[in-house]
Every structure is written in C-alpha cells, then in structure tokens.
Design an enzyme around this catalytic site. Structure first.
Site, mmCIF file in Angstrom:
data_model
loop_
_atom_site.group_PDB
_atom_site.id
_atom_site.type_symbol
_atom_site.label_atom_id
_atom_site.label_comp_id
_atom_site.label_asym_id
_atom_site.label_seq_id
_atom_site.Cartn_x
_atom_site.Cartn_y
_atom_site.Cartn_z
ATOM 1 N N LYS A 1 -0.558 -1.010 -4.797
ATOM 2 C CA LYS A 1 -0.909 -1.882 -3.663
ATOM 3 C C LYS A 1 0.244 -2.883 -3.563
ATOM 4 O O LYS A 1 0.149 -4.031 -3.966
ATOM 5 C CB LYS A 1 -2.274 -2.551 -3.891
HETATM 6 C C1 LIG Z 1 -6.654 -1.065 -0.444
HETATM 7 C C2 LIG Z 1 -6.323 0.117 0.391
HETATM 8 C C3 LIG Z 1 -7.214 1.186 0.551
HETATM 9 C C4 LIG Z 1 -8.633 1.150 0.031
HETATM 10 O O1 LIG Z 1 -8.733 1.071 -1.350
HETATM 11 P P1 LIG Z 1 -10.049 0.503 -2.031
HETATM 12 O O2 LIG Z 1 -9.801 0.610 -3.479
HETATM 13 O O3 LIG Z 1 -11.180 1.356 -1.576
HETATM 14 O O4 LIG Z 1 -10.179 -0.904 -1.565
HETATM 15 C C5 LIG Z 1 -6.777 2.299 1.250
HETATM 16 N N1 LIG Z 1 -5.554 2.353 1.800
HETATM 17 C C6 LIG Z 1 -4.679 1.330 1.686
HETATM 18 C C7 LIG Z 1 -3.334 1.457 2.315
HETATM 19 C C8 LIG Z 1 -5.051 0.180 0.995
HETATM 20 O O5 LIG Z 1 -4.208 -0.832 0.902
#
Ligand SMILES: *Cc1c(COP(=O)(O)O)cnc(C)c1O
Length: 311
Positions: A165
């Site tokens: 992330k």
């Molecule tokens: C955070 C995010 C998600 C979803 O992830 P979760 O763990 O379900 O919150 C999906 N795609 C992207 C690009 C993200 O940044």
C-alpha cells in the site's frame, strides 16, 4: 475534534512511540516522502458491537503494513506486536465512540533530499483515526455504484509494487478518480497493462454469473483483506470462487458485481460505463455476502469473533 476540512478526528495520534494531539501533529517541508512518494499506509476499520468497539482483522492489516515496508526497504523500528498495541491504544484514546477508520502511516522523514535517501534514513511511523462513513457515498452503498473504466491503467507489475500500500502509487488512482468523478461517476475502474480488469482506485472487484463468483488474481492488484474475507465467506456458503482474469465485456455481462475494501466495505456496482449490471440493482449474492460481512464486523456472528480485536 475536527480538522480544517471538517473531518471528525480522533483526539490522539501515536507518532514514533509518543502521543500527540491530532491538531498538533505537523511534519517538516523537508520530509523525503513528501517529495518522492516512498511511504506506506494501512486502512483499518473499528466497528461498534454490542460488547464495545472492535477492530476488524487487525493482525492481518499490521502484517501487510510490515510487508509493504519490506517491499519498500523501509526499516520500521517496531515489532508487529508493538504496532498492534499502539493501534488499539490510539482507538482507545480517540474519544470516538461509534467506530472509526484507522490510518497507520510510515514514511521517510527529514533527512537526505536526493532520490537516494541513504541506507539509514529517518523512518517516521504514525497512527491516526477519524470518522469515515460510506466511502463511495450513501447512495452507492445502498443502491449500487455507477463506475467507469478509466483511461489510466494499473501500473505494470514491475513498475507499481502492487502488494504494497505504497503512498506514491496512488497518484494514478487519483488521476483515474478525478477523470471519472468529473463525468459524474462514483468510482474509477482500472484495467491492467494487458487490458484485463484490475481493480478500483482503492477497492478489489468481484463479478457473479451462472453460480460462479470471480475476482481478479493477485498478480497486479492489492491483496485486499476484505477480498480475502469475501472469498472465505462465499466458499463457506458453497459458492464456487475463481481467481481469474476477466475482460471488460465479461464485466458488462455479469449478473452482479461489487467492490470490496476496508474503506468501501462491500459496495454493489449497478452500472459500468453506463451499462446496467444485471437488473441495475444490488444482486442477491451481493446482498447476502454483504449482510454476512456486516454481521461479522459488527459482532453478530460469534463464529468469526476471532477476527475482532476488542478495544
Ligand atoms: C486498500 C486497497 C484495497 C482494499 O484492501 P482492503 O485490505 O480490503 O482494505 C484494494 N485496492 C487498493 C488499490 C487498495 O489501496
């Protein structure tokens, strides 16, 4: 407490092991990550349950936070256990009583300002909380989102580190979102560099047709914890799930489609590129999985209480 933008903030911020008021937490203009975008974050939700507040799948989020750091060569000077404790305590000190969104953030601070940060740059870690309702809006959550495929693609696998992330990689998501919001849609859908469906700007995507639930494989998308949760819940219901690439025309002809993400939770998709998905209303499978999801996060399903960390 509310910020300049009117957001309702939790009172306390955990920052490098110390406590600060949210409003006093300021950074330097000479912050490396502000210039070059190398940082990572998490998005976690805390829900109100009958027996108090609970954080959904905290250890899994913290683990992914550390995975992001590893991918980005950020040496985080804490253990996963310390971060789990700090997150729980930040929620306790937030003063927010009916649930909140939790944002752990790690970035390179005020140090060398070249692209080369050195092998031992200052690492900053902070945990913030605020109140965040329906991410794509109350109407999208209830009736389904209207989405559009963006002209921007999800980065190639050797360009965007999709398992992290990574703060900097959201610039593409922002451009995609601006593009489609300007045209009146709720969210952008990005294709991968081969033209297959990848994901939303901050959500994974599922489609359903002829008894089969499909979601994109993890190759070019963020490994969503909500995605993993929905796969597990569907399998427990006896719904076959396939992780396989699919095309935009397969999405157009799906009977149902929905997004998953911590911020977006489970949001039905009612239209893609002005075409109705199924009847143009949230479908039965979507509604049933969404109900199961909210029963779990709001503490109404003891079978999955292992996923909740009590505050
Ligand atoms: C955070 C995010 C998600 C979803 O992830 P979760 O763990 O379900 O919150 C999906 N795609 C992207 C690009 C993200 O940044």
């Amino acid at each position: 407490m509310s910020s300049k933008s009117g957001r309702q903030l939790g009172k306390a911020v955990w920052w490098n092991g110390k406590w600060t008021n949210s409003e006093d937490a300021k950074i330097s203009l000479f912050t490396h990550s502000l210039h070059y975008g190398l940082g990572a974050f998490e998005g976690i939700r805390c829900y109100k349950t009958k027996t108090g507040q609970a954080i959904f799948r905290l250890p899994e989020h913290t683990r992914r936070f550390f995975d992001s750091c590893k991918i980005l060569e950020i040496k985080i000077p804490y253990t996963e256990k310390q971060i789990n404790q700090a997150i729980t305590e930040t929620v306790r000190r937030s003063g927010l009583k009916s649930g909140c969104y939790i944002r752990p953030l790690v970035f390179l601070g005020d140090g060398p300002l070249g692209v080369f940060p050195g092998f031992d740059p200052p690492v900053e870690v902070a945990i913030m909380t605020w109140v965040w309702g329906a991410y794509l809006g109350a109407e999208a959550k209830a009736k389904g989102a209207r989405i559009k495929i963006s002209s921007f693609s999800r980065g190639a696998v050797n360009h965007t580190m999709s398992k992290a992330k990574l703060t900097g990689s959201y610039s593409t998501g922002i451009l995609a979102k601006l593009e489609v919001k300007r045209m009146g849609y709720d969210e952008a859908l990005l294709l991968d560099t081969d033209g297959f469906v990848a994901e939303g700007s901050g959500e994974n995507i599922f489609i359903y047709r002829d008894g089969l639930l499909k979601t994109t494989p993890l190759t070019s998308v963020l490994p969503g914890i909500t995605r993993a949760t929905i796969i597990q819940l569907a399998q427990a219901e006896g719904i076959p799930v396939q992780e396989a690439r699919f095309t935009r025309d397969e999405l157009y002809t799906a009977e149902e489609a929905f997004f998953t993400g911590t911020a977006a939770e489970v949001t039905p998709i009612r239209e893609v590129d002005d075409r109705k998905i199924g009847s143009g209303k949230p479908g039965e499978i979507t509604k049933s999985l969404s109900k199961k999801f909210f029963d779990i996060v709001e503490g109404r399903n003891p079978k999955y209480s292992k996923w909740l960390t009590k505050i």
